[in-house]
Design a protein around this motif. Structure first.
Motif, PDB file in Angstrom:
ATOM      1  N   VAL A  33       5.628   3.504   0.299  1.00  0.00           N
ATOM      2  CA  VAL A  33       4.686   3.195  -0.781  1.00  0.00           C
ATOM      3  C   VAL A  33       3.288   3.459  -0.249  1.00  0.00           C
ATOM      4  CG1 VAL A  33       3.827   1.459  -2.380  1.00  0.00           C
ATOM      5  CG2 VAL A  33       6.225   1.398  -1.663  1.00  0.00           C
ATOM      6  N   ASP A  34       2.516   4.265  -0.989  1.00  0.00           N
ATOM      7  CA  ASP A  34       1.151   4.558  -0.569  1.00  0.00           C
ATOM      8  C   ASP A  34       0.409   5.211  -1.733  1.00  0.00           C
ATOM      9  OD1 ASP A  34      -0.084   4.881   2.584  1.00  0.00           O
ATOM     10  OD2 ASP A  34      -1.191   5.796   0.932  1.00  0.00           O
ATOM     11  N   LYS A  35      -0.859   4.839  -1.899  1.00  0.00           N
ATOM     12  CA  LYS A  35      -1.660   5.478  -2.948  1.00  0.00           C
ATOM     13  C   LYS A  35      -1.778   6.973  -2.693  1.00  0.00           C
ATOM     14  CE  LYS A  35      -4.408   1.444  -4.241  1.00  0.00           C
ATOM     15  NZ  LYS A  35      -5.766   0.844  -4.323  1.00  0.00           N
ATOM     16  N   ASN A  36      -1.734   7.335  -1.410  1.00  0.00           N
ATOM     17  CA  ASN A  36      -1.756   8.745  -1.023  1.00  0.00           C
ATOM     18  C   ASN A  36      -0.317   9.255  -0.973  1.00  0.00           C
ATOM     19  OD1 ASN A  36      -2.327  11.259   0.014  1.00  0.00           O
ATOM     20  ND2 ASN A  36      -2.692  10.503   2.100  1.00  0.00           N
ATOM     21  N   ASP A  47       3.157   3.078  -6.169  1.00  0.00           N
ATOM     22  CA  ASP A  47       3.188   1.621  -6.343  1.00  0.00           C
ATOM     23  C   ASP A  47       4.619   1.162  -6.101  1.00  0.00           C
ATOM     24  OD1 ASP A  47       3.528  -1.002  -7.933  1.00  0.00           O
ATOM     25  OD2 ASP A  47       1.367  -0.704  -7.936  1.00  0.00           O
ATOM     26  N   ILE A  48       4.777   0.027  -5.460  1.00  0.00           N
ATOM     27  CA  ILE A  48       6.132  -0.426  -5.120  1.00  0.00           C
ATOM     28  C   ILE A  48       6.965  -0.716  -6.363  1.00  0.00           C
ATOM     29  CG2 ILE A  48       5.605  -2.908  -4.910  1.00  0.00           C
ATOM     30  CD1 ILE A  48       7.435  -2.825  -2.367  1.00  0.00           C
ATOM     31  N   THR A  49       6.312  -1.063  -7.471  1.00  0.00           N
ATOM     32  CA  THR A  49       7.053  -1.338  -8.700  1.00  0.00           C
ATOM     33  C   THR A  49       7.734  -0.081  -9.243  1.00  0.00           C
ATOM     34  OG1 THR A  49       5.045  -0.995 -10.013  1.00  0.00           O
ATOM     35  CG2 THR A  49       5.531  -3.248  -9.331  1.00  0.00           C
ATOM     36  N   LYS A  50       7.307   1.102  -8.772  1.00  0.00           N
ATOM     37  CA  LYS A  50       7.918   2.357  -9.196  1.00  0.00           C
ATOM     38  C   LYS A  50       9.074   2.781  -8.285  1.00  0.00           C
ATOM     39  CE  LYS A  50       3.507   4.032 -11.042  1.00  0.00           C
ATOM     40  NZ  LYS A  50       2.460   5.079 -10.934  1.00  0.00           N
ATOM     41  N   CYS A  51       9.277   2.055  -7.205  1.00  0.00           N
ATOM     42  CA  CYS A  51      10.325   2.406  -6.239  1.00  0.00           C
ATOM     43  C   CYS A  51      11.706   2.145  -6.831  1.00  0.00           C
ATOM     44  CB  CYS A  51      10.135   1.597  -4.951  1.00  0.00           C
ATOM     45  SG  CYS A  51      11.394   1.941  -3.695  1.00  0.00           S
ATOM     46  N   ASN A  52      12.545   3.162  -6.868  1.00  0.00           N
ATOM     47  CA  ASN A  52      13.898   3.033  -7.423  1.00  0.00           C
ATOM     48  C   ASN A  52      14.971   3.218  -6.357  1.00  0.00           C
ATOM     49  OD1 ASN A  52      13.672   5.746  -6.941  1.00  0.00           O
ATOM     50  ND2 ASN A  52      13.878   6.400  -9.080  1.00  0.00           N
TER      51      ASN A  52
END
Length: 250
Positions: A33-36, A47-52
């Motif tokens: 997870v990283d903005k970059n 964003d970690i909420t997008k991690c599947n």
């Protein structure tokens, strides 16, 4: 195999952790997870909420503002969190403590095994020396570090505070014309160049001085401790954990 979701994967520490993890047969970084969101050896999400991708623990080397989303995700997935970020506010520390009632939470201001051994030493010696010694802490870091004093300086200072019955006050740097009082712990922050991290605890007495110093020569020392914490936190019960537990094998 312990599956790690690495928050802050493209930062300086994230890259060190990524490289070092390849030498561990017991764990693997499965997502970052990283903005970059540059390409990596694993999928990276902004964003970690997008991690599947399923993970067993979250290892965080990001920034304090990522805390809320990390805690929300960890509670939803019922997985442990290893927080290596510093600079949290009192309100955020309360959120971390509250989260430990529901999931396994690990937080340490410094992931170095050496620093945490120094911390143990301070627990044993500070009360004995305090009556006859003044206590000062000097910490040095690179010019990109945003929080001061460092989380490690505060960790060491609070350990000293907690081991002494008398109420002590932190004094951050000194200026003006005023004598030092005995119940102070002076904390001095130096920022410059590429200093990885140095912490010096000074006990200054009448005719003698005792210094306990830790120098991090490479960021790899923090990565080693972080990965050991990941191994330790795998399948842990809910609760709050620290490097004391890792060192002590709780």
């Amino acid at each position: 195999m312990i599956r790690i979701i690495l928050s802050g994967c493209n930062g300086k520490m994230g890259k060190v952790v990524t490289n070092l993890a390849e030498s561990y047969s017991s764990l693997a970084i499965v997502a970052g997870v990283d903005k970059n969101c540059v390409k990596s050896k694993f999928p990276v999400f902004s964003d970690i909420t997008k991690c599947n991708i399923e993970g067993d623990v979250i290892l965080d080397f990001s920034r304090p503002e990522a805390l809320d989303s990390i805690l929300k995700y960890a509670k939803e997935k019922n997985i442990g969190v290893i927080l290596c970020t510093t600079g949290y506010s009192e309100e955020q520390l309360e959120k971390i403590n509250e989260a430990s009632k529901y999931i396994p939470m690990f937080r340490s201001a410094n992931m170095s095994i050496g620093v945490n051994m120094v911390n143990k030493i301070l627990k044993n010696m500070s009360a004995v020396l305090y009556k006859n010694f003044d206590i000062e802490i000097i910490e040095k870091h690179h010019n990109q570090k945003v929080d001061s004093p460092s989380g490690t300086a505060l960790l060491l200072g609070n350990t000293i505070k907690d081991s002494i019955e008398e109420k002590l006050d932190f004094v951050n740097g000194r200026e003006g014309i005023k004598k030092r009082t005995h119940n102070e712990i002076g904390i001095h922050a130096i920022r410059g160049g590429s200093i990885v991290g140095e912490h010096d605890v000074i006990f200054a007495g009448q005719g003698e001085t005792i210094e306990i110093k830790h120098t991090a020569i490479s960021r790899e020392v923090f990565a080693v401790g972080a990965l050991k914490a990941c191994e330790f936190m795998f399948n842990r019960e809910k609760g709050f954990y620290s490097m004391d537990d890792v060192i002590g094998g709780k």
